[in-house]
Design an enzyme around this catalytic site. Structure first.
Site, PDB file in Angstrom:
ATOM      1  N   HIS A 235     -11.362 -23.180-107.114  1.00 36.49           N
ATOM      2  CA  HIS A 235     -11.699 -21.940-107.814  1.00 36.49           C
ATOM      3  C   HIS A 235     -12.693 -22.193-108.945  1.00 36.49           C
ATOM      4  CE1 HIS A 235      -7.939 -19.404-106.515  1.00 36.49           C
ATOM      5  NE2 HIS A 235      -8.874 -19.457-105.590  1.00 36.49           N
TER       6      HIS A 235
ATOM      7  N   GLU B 226       5.790 -16.477-106.563  1.00 44.50           N
ATOM      8  CA  GLU B 226       5.358 -17.792-107.028  1.00 44.50           C
ATOM      9  C   GLU B 226       6.125 -18.223-108.281  1.00 44.50           C
ATOM     10  OE1 GLU B 226       1.195 -19.730-108.276  1.00 44.50           O
ATOM     11  OE2 GLU B 226       1.093 -18.690-106.349  1.00 44.50           O
TER      12      GLU B 226
ATOM     13  N   ARG C 187       8.366 -26.506-108.433  1.00 47.25           N
ATOM     14  CA  ARG C 187       8.020 -27.752-107.745  1.00 47.25           C
ATOM     15  C   ARG C 187       7.851 -27.578-106.240  1.00 47.25           C
ATOM     16  NH1 ARG C 187       7.643 -31.888-110.882  1.00 47.25           N
ATOM     17  NH2 ARG C 187       8.673 -31.914-112.911  1.00 47.25           N
TER      18      ARG C 187
ATOM     19  N   ASN D 156      -1.457 -23.575-103.217  1.00 47.91           N
ATOM     20  CA  ASN D 156      -2.640 -23.736-104.067  1.00 47.91           C
ATOM     21  C   ASN D 156      -3.250 -25.127-103.974  1.00 47.91           C
ATOM     22  OD1 ASN D 156      -2.999 -21.137-105.600  1.00 47.91           O
ATOM     23  ND2 ASN D 156      -0.862 -21.545-106.093  1.00 47.91           N
TER      24      ASN D 156
ATOM     25  N   HIS E  70     -15.394 -19.149-100.029  1.00 46.68           N
ATOM     26  CA  HIS E  70     -14.109 -19.573-100.573  1.00 46.68           C
ATOM     27  C   HIS E  70     -13.583 -20.837 -99.880  1.00 46.68           C
ATOM     28  CE1 HIS E  70     -10.102 -19.470-102.241  1.00 46.68           C
ATOM     29  NE2 HIS E  70      -9.584 -19.420-101.025  1.00 46.68           N
TER      30      HIS E  70
ATOM     31  N   LYS F 259       2.365 -19.594 -93.674  1.00 48.18           N
ATOM     32  CA  LYS F 259       2.251 -18.901 -94.953  1.00 48.18           C
ATOM     33  C   LYS F 259       3.335 -17.839 -95.093  1.00 48.18           C
ATOM     34  CE  LYS F 259      -0.768 -16.698 -98.260  1.00 48.18           C
ATOM     35  NZ  LYS F 259      -2.136 -16.311 -98.664  1.00 48.18           N
TER      36      LYS F 259
ATOM     37  N   LYS G  76      -0.904 -10.851-102.340  1.00 52.82           N
ATOM     38  CA  LYS G  76      -1.684 -11.093-103.555  1.00 52.82           C
ATOM     39  C   LYS G  76      -2.973 -10.288-103.473  1.00 52.82           C
ATOM     40  CE  LYS G  76      -0.362 -15.651-105.292  1.00 52.82           C
ATOM     41  NZ  LYS G  76      -0.828 -17.035-105.565  1.00 52.82           N
TER      42      LYS G  76
ATOM     43  N   HIS H  25      -6.951 -25.603-104.679  1.00 52.64           N
ATOM     44  CA  HIS H  25      -7.484 -24.355-105.227  1.00 52.64           C
ATOM     45  C   HIS H  25      -7.859 -24.426-106.703  1.00 52.64           C
ATOM     46  CE1 HIS H  25      -6.387 -22.689-101.420  1.00 52.64           C
ATOM     47  NE2 HIS H  25      -6.733 -21.486-101.770  1.00 52.64           N
TER      48      HIS H  25
ATOM     49  N   GLU I  22      -9.371 -23.877 -95.511  1.00 52.62           N
ATOM     50  CA  GLU I  22      -8.002 -23.395 -95.714  1.00 52.62           C
ATOM     51  C   GLU I  22      -7.065 -23.955 -94.650  1.00 52.62           C
ATOM     52  OE1 GLU I  22      -6.387 -21.837 -97.943  1.00 52.62           O
ATOM     53  OE2 GLU I  22      -7.779 -20.675 -99.161  1.00 52.62           O
TER      54      GLU I  22
ATOM     55  N   ARG J 262      -0.704   4.648-108.692  1.00 49.19           N
ATOM     56  CA  ARG J 262       0.338   3.645-108.961  1.00 49.19           C
ATOM     57  C   ARG J 262       0.911   3.012-107.692  1.00 49.19           C
ATOM     58  NH1 ARG J 262       1.777   7.682-112.902  1.00 49.19           N
ATOM     59  NH2 ARG J 262       1.235   6.976-115.000  1.00 49.19           N
TER      60      ARG J 262
END
Length: 550
Positions: free
Chosen positions: A437, A419, A423, A430, A450, A409, A320, A433, A362, A298
């Site tokens: 993606h 997130e 707005r 993203n 990527h 970032k 993330k 993305h 990126e 956990r």
């Protein structure tokens, strides 16, 4: 050797520097005095007549005029910097690399009192509440001062400070080779350190602080072949043995079956909740290892050591974690912040060109969010960075690229970690993305890297934004020219339009039944829910090979 003194206005850099120079018979260099000689005007006049930007240009020239660091073991120069000199990544690269850096740190209240008595005018403090002004400068600059080799904290007589620097100098000299730390920052997202040659020492520091009994490395074959032997030798001790858990390379690591097998291996090793794992690898490895850390028992601690450019500028930061499903990318995961993120640009030296070039997709995204200096850096040096130009190790462009992207970032995620912004906030990261993606999933997570997929997504976002009036044509054209110059997203993709749109339908940025689109504006981005489906389909189709009829 050179000693560089950094710190806030009023911290005593000049007086301590002069005393040190006299002690060693060394040359004392005051950068602010050098700027005044270079320009012929006092610094307050430069600020008043030309503004801070003009002053910083002169300051950068003064730093460049120092030339290379003195390699002699004896102290030859003492350099006292202006308080803001090290904010510029180019200055910091030149000042910290090969020189012993010392941060003279004092409480804002003490510095404010000194400034009240000082005959020197400080343009960024004058006319403001001194304590408030100093606190503001401290908050914005601490990450750069803290990267110095030595910190002398507290209030003391000049002679005491000089003696403290001397004690630390002898230890620094005896230590031999010195990595270059450029940024050191502690936040709720973990401790971030950026530098050149810092990986082993920084990971050791993190494991010491976490009181780790073992070094449990989660990695993949490519990364471990490139950096593993040196890292393992530096991290393995009698008191702290090292063990590795090997995941597949690339996106193949981001499968639930892989996480299950890795968790079973941790269990067989009897890894406890108090034992951190060290993730060594690129973006996909970091995503998978992060999810493993988030879910095993956990949640256990994780230290990220990103070894690819895309991981250093993006995926290792923000907490993330996730794995892919056949239906889409990163559909299963968790937010799990690392205790430490160790970004060592020396690890990029052996990175294949395709991976460096892809990562710049990126970086273009980060520039399009509003970083004009990053835009200019990529336009001027991007192709050299992608090719791994032989002169790069002695220059600071790669370090500046990594730092600008990483710190931007950090600042965005600190303001909106989960997130939740509708707005602004983390959703803006993203940009490029959604369709990126989708085409990555259409490739079966095999045909595109990527960053390459993000570059295609950026072209689509510019097309959508131009069509609905959010993106000025000149902004779209500039982004397109930059992608062209970097050799990104120039060839049509061989995927089926319906397949791409089907993957787009599972994108996790849906809210209220509509997909949120991040689109470029003249100097940033706009988040929209109301993009017509036919505009999206046209943009996706524009990326695909001729003959995939609408």
């Amino acid at each position: 050797m050179d000693i560089v003194l950094v710190g806030l206005p009023g911290s005593g850099k000049s007086v301590v520097g002069k005393r040190l120079a006299a002690k060693h018979g060394a040359t004392f260099v005051d950068l602010d005095e050098g700027i005044e000689r270079l320009d012929g005007r006092p610094i307050p006049t430069i600020f008043a007549e030309d503004g801070e930007a003009a002053f910083r240009t002169l300051e950068r020239q003064a730093v460049a005029d120092l030339g290379p660091a003195d390699a002699d073991a004896e102290v030859r120069r003492i350099v006292a910097t202006g308080g803001g000199a090290v904010v510029d990544p180019r200055n910091r690269w030149a000042l910290y690399r090969g020189r012993m850096s010392v941060w003279l740190d004092s409480r804002p209240e003490v510095l404010a009192q000194r400034l009240r008595r000082s005959v020197h005018v400080r343009p960024l403090v004058t006319g403001r509440d001194p304590i408030g002004a100093i606190r503001d400068l401290a908050a914005r600059r601490e990450r750069f001062y803290a990267a110095a080799d030595i910190r002398i904290a507290g209030v003391a007589e000049v002679s005491t400070v000089v003696d403290a620097v001397e004690v630390r100098r002898r230890a620094w000299t005896a230590a031999g080779a010195h990595p270059t730390t450029l940024v050191r920052l502690s936040t709720s997202l973990g401790r971030l350190v950026i530098g050149d040659g810092i990986a082993a020492s920084s990971v050791r520091d993190a494991l010491d602080r976490l009181e780790a009994r073992r070094t449990i490395v989660v990695t993949e074959p490519g990364a471990w072949t490139a950096v593993g032997s040196a890292l393992a030798a530096a991290l393995t001790t009698e008191d702290r043995p090292l063990a590795t858990v090997m995941l597949p390379q690339g996106e193949a690591a981001k499968r639930l079956s892989v996480i299950e097998a890795a968790a079973s291996e941790l269990a067989r090793m009897h890894v406890g909740r108090d034992e951190p794992i060290v993730a060594v690898g690129g973006g996909a490895l970091g995503d998978a290892a992060g999810f493993l850390a988030a879910s095993y028992l956990r949640g256990i601690a994780i230290v990220h050591v990103p070894t690819t450019l895309v991981a250093q500028i993006d995926s290792s930061i923000g907490g993330k974690t996730g794995v892919d499903l056949p239906e889409g990318k990163n559909l299963v995961g968790a937010f799990h912040q690392p205790t430490d993120i160790v970004i060592d640009i020396a690890m990029l030296a052996t990175l294949p060109e395709r991976q460096r070039r892809a990562a710049l997709g990126e970086a273009v995204k980060m520039a399009a969010l509003g970083d004009e200096r990053l835009f200019e850096l990529l336009e001027r040096y991007g192709d050299e960075i992608a090719r791994g130009d032989a002169a790069l190790p002695d220059r600071g462009e790669v370090a500046e690229l990594v730092e600008r992207c990483a710190l931007a970032k950090v600042d965005v995620v600190l303001a909106d970690e989960r997130e939740r912004g509708t707005r602004d906030g983390r959703i803006t990261l993203n940009l490029g993305h959604s369709i990126g993606h989708a085409v990555e999933a259409a490739s079966g997570f095999d045909g595109l890297l990527h960053g390459e997929a993000v570059a295609y997504g950026l072209r689509a976002a510019c097309r959508i934004g131009t069509e609905i009036g959010d993106t000025p044509p000149e902004r779209a054209a500039r982004i397109g020219r930059l992608l062209d110059s970097l050799g990104l997203a120039r060839e049509p993709l061989p995927y089926d339009l319906d397949d791409v749109l089907a993957h787009l339908a599972t994108d996790k940025k849906h809210a209220g039944g509509r997909l949120r689109w991040v689109l470029p504006t003249a100097d940033g981005v706009e988040v929209r829910w109301d993009v017509p489906d036919e505009v999206v389909a046209d943009a996706a189709w524009s990326l695909l090979a001729a003959g995939t009829a609408r």
